[in-house]
Design an enzyme around this catalytic site. Structure first.
Site, PDB file in Angstrom:
ATOM      1  N   LYS A 244      12.270 -21.098  -6.372  1.00 13.06           N
ATOM      2  CA  LYS A 244      12.819 -20.059  -5.927  1.00 13.06           C
ATOM      3  C   LYS A 244      14.139 -20.119  -5.230  1.00 13.06           C
ATOM      4  CE  LYS A 244       8.299 -17.861  -4.308  1.00 13.06           C
ATOM      5  NZ  LYS A 244       7.799 -17.168  -3.441  1.00 13.06           N
TER       6      LYS A 244
HETATM    7  N1  GLU Z   1       5.387 -11.538  -0.242  1.00 16.09           N
HETATM    8  C1  GLU Z   1       4.543 -11.960  -1.197  1.00 16.09           C
HETATM    9  C2  GLU Z   1       5.569 -12.823  -2.217  1.00 16.09           C
HETATM   10  O1  GLU Z   1       6.741 -12.546  -2.087  1.00 16.09           O
HETATM   11  C3  GLU Z   1       3.871 -10.867  -2.094  1.00 16.09           C
HETATM   12  C4  GLU Z   1       2.641 -11.335  -2.802  1.00 16.09           C
HETATM   13  C5  GLU Z   1       1.709 -10.206  -3.134  1.00 16.09           C
HETATM   14  O2  GLU Z   1       2.093  -9.704  -4.158  1.00 16.09           O
HETATM   15  O3  GLU Z   1       0.823  -9.842  -2.641  1.00 16.09           O
HETATM   16  O4  GLU Z   1       5.184 -13.726  -2.703  1.00 16.09           O
END
Ligand code: GLU
Length: 481
Positions: A244
């Protein structure tokens, strides 16, 4: 049932390719089913959330054409609502307060590590006598809230991975609200997905362990969980996990590197999805029509930059020339080759330029990189080309002189006429056309390859072409000395 899906990025960094793909699949799923695509910013982690990143996430999604259908939800504005749901779980006996100190917890974790067993909270606070719980509560000692994991197992049908099950003995009574009162990620997601009436959660398969926990929370709250679909991982070509944090994985970087949004969208759509057959080039409308979760391949997707470059080239060639001029404009200006004013005043010339160059460019930046000699005439000559084509200085000089003389006498500077004249000159001199073409090309562009020579000359125009030939002749005379 109304289809409502969402993308829930955390503003701790740029919008990376993995999130962009999840956004795209959610978007396509919504469009295909006449549903809604929503955006939630998961900004509860104050230390790792940045305001500027929110803007960048908005811009990246908009750039990709993934516009959300309702105002974005900011998770940080919903802390009180999360708390209400946590309280509901405590009141219903599905969760309990935990006053254990960090030291006590750490001691248990260390002991588990030493004994090579999995750490589980020992339910010390669940088992406190009621009067003790009451006393702790009244003393105002900060407490976390833990979910009570009942015996049994959790199963769900994943729309991509099929039936999945986890035994509860593998899940700890995890914390759902910290001692500062904030709900943790898994709790907040459940509350928000529930209140946003999300029908399908489509996200990366690294979230599968969270999904079990979230389903137990849904059950504790007595509400129906959404359906789940977990997307395959995206791996680098060497099969390592795409990081990431890797700069190159941010959507904004692709924009800066000269990729077209259509190409990026098309490319990331194929990271795990295929409409079947060997269809690859698809625009958003067609993808929305063809999209289905059944066609997502659960095995890891490979990120192949070479393929993205190829696809970008295909999109460059499919792009309308007027739009192409607008797209390459910021790059040409940034590369110091020209100005916006100049481009505006020579639009027809610019159209011809992109027509000549589009066949050979894979990136928008390459118009300037490969075709910079169209804008500047004080370029250096490619040393390899000099060695090969400018070797015999006298002979080459004479050939260039002759060609310059032909050009001086020519009024019709169209590619067709120029070609006829060059053939005539080569016959007259009893040499092959290539023996003229190569040194002329090097003189006019400084490089050995590029678009067809006569069209290049037509675009450079008479004066400039002659001046460049003269410059090369001077160069050759100096080279000789
Ligand atoms: N904030 C989480 C991420 O970026 C979201 C995950 C989800 O879609 O529930 O991985």
């Amino acid at each position: 049932m109304e289809i409502r899906v969402r993308i829930a990025p955390s503003p701790s960094g740029f919008l990376h390719i993995g999130t962009a793909r999840a956004a795209l699949f959610n978007y396509l799923f919504a469009r295909h089913n006449n549903g809604k695509f929503l955006l939630r910013i998961e900004d509860t982690d104050v230390e790792r959330s940045f305001k500027e990143m929110v803007e960048i996430i908005f811009d990246s999604l908009k750039w990709l054409g993934l516009e959300w259908d309702e105002p974005p939800i900011f998770q940080s504005k919903r802390l009180d609502i999360h708390k209400q749901y946590v309280n509901r779980l405590v009141e219903n006996g599905k969760a309990y307060r935990c006053w254990c100190s960090q030291e006590r917890l750490k001691g248990m974790q260390d002991a588990a590590r030493n004994q090579k067993t999995d750490y589980r909270y020992d339910r010390h606070c669940l088992n406190l006598p009621d009067y003790e719980k009451k006393r702790m509560l009244e003393s105002g000692t900060p407490f976390a809230v833990r979910l009570f994991i009942p015996e049994g197992k959790t199963s769900f049908h994943d729309l991509i991975l099929g039936d999945l099950t986890k035994e509860h003995k593998e899940i700890d009574d995890f914390i759902i609200a910290r001692s500062d009162g904030r709900a943790v990620y898994n709790m907040a997601v459940v509350v928000d997905d529930h209140e946003m009436r999300i029908s399908h959660v489509i996200r990366g398969n690294d979230h599968v362990p969270n999904t079990y926990k979230q389903i137990i929370i849904y059950q504790g709250l007595g509400v129906e969980p959404p359906q789940f679909a977990h997307l395959p991982l995206i791996l680098d070509k060497d099969r390592s996990k795409m990081s990431k944090r890797e700069g190159a994985a941010a959507v904004t970087d692709y924009e800066k590197q000269g990729y077209l949004k259509e190409a990026v969208i098309n490319f990331i759509a194929l990271l795990g999805w295929s409409p079947g057959g060997d269809k690859e080039i698809m625009q958003m409308a067609e993808m929305s029509e063809l999209f289905s979760l059944e066609n997502i391949n659960p095995t890891n997707a490979i990120f192949d930059l070479t393929k993205l470059r190829w696809m970008n080239g295909e999109y460059i060639r499919m792009t309308d020339d007027n739009r192409l001029v607008d797209l390459i404009r910021p790059f040409l200006v940034e590369q110091g080759l020209t100005t916006n004013l100049w481009i505006n005043s020579r639009w027809t010339w610019m159209l011809k330029f992109v027509q000549l160059m589009k066949e050979r460019c894979h990136l928008l930046t390459e118009f300037g990189e490969l075709g910079k000699y169209f804008f500047v005439s004080n370029f250096l000559y490619d040393p390899k080309g000099v060695e090969k084509t400018f070797k015999d200085t006298d002979v080459v000089s004479k050939r260039l002189e002759k060609w310059a003389a032909v050009l001086r006498a020519t009024d019709d500077f169209s590619a067709k006429v120029l070609e006829e004249q060059l053939r005539a000159l080569s016959e007259e001199m009893a040499i092959k056309p290539a023996e003229l073409i190569h040194p002329i090309r090097l003189s006019l562009s400084g490089v050995t390859g590029g678009p067809p020579l006569f069209e290049m000359m037509e675009l450079l125009g008479k004066d400039d072409s002659i001046a460049r030939l003269e410059r090369a002749i001077v160069f050759l005379s100096k080279k000789q000395m």
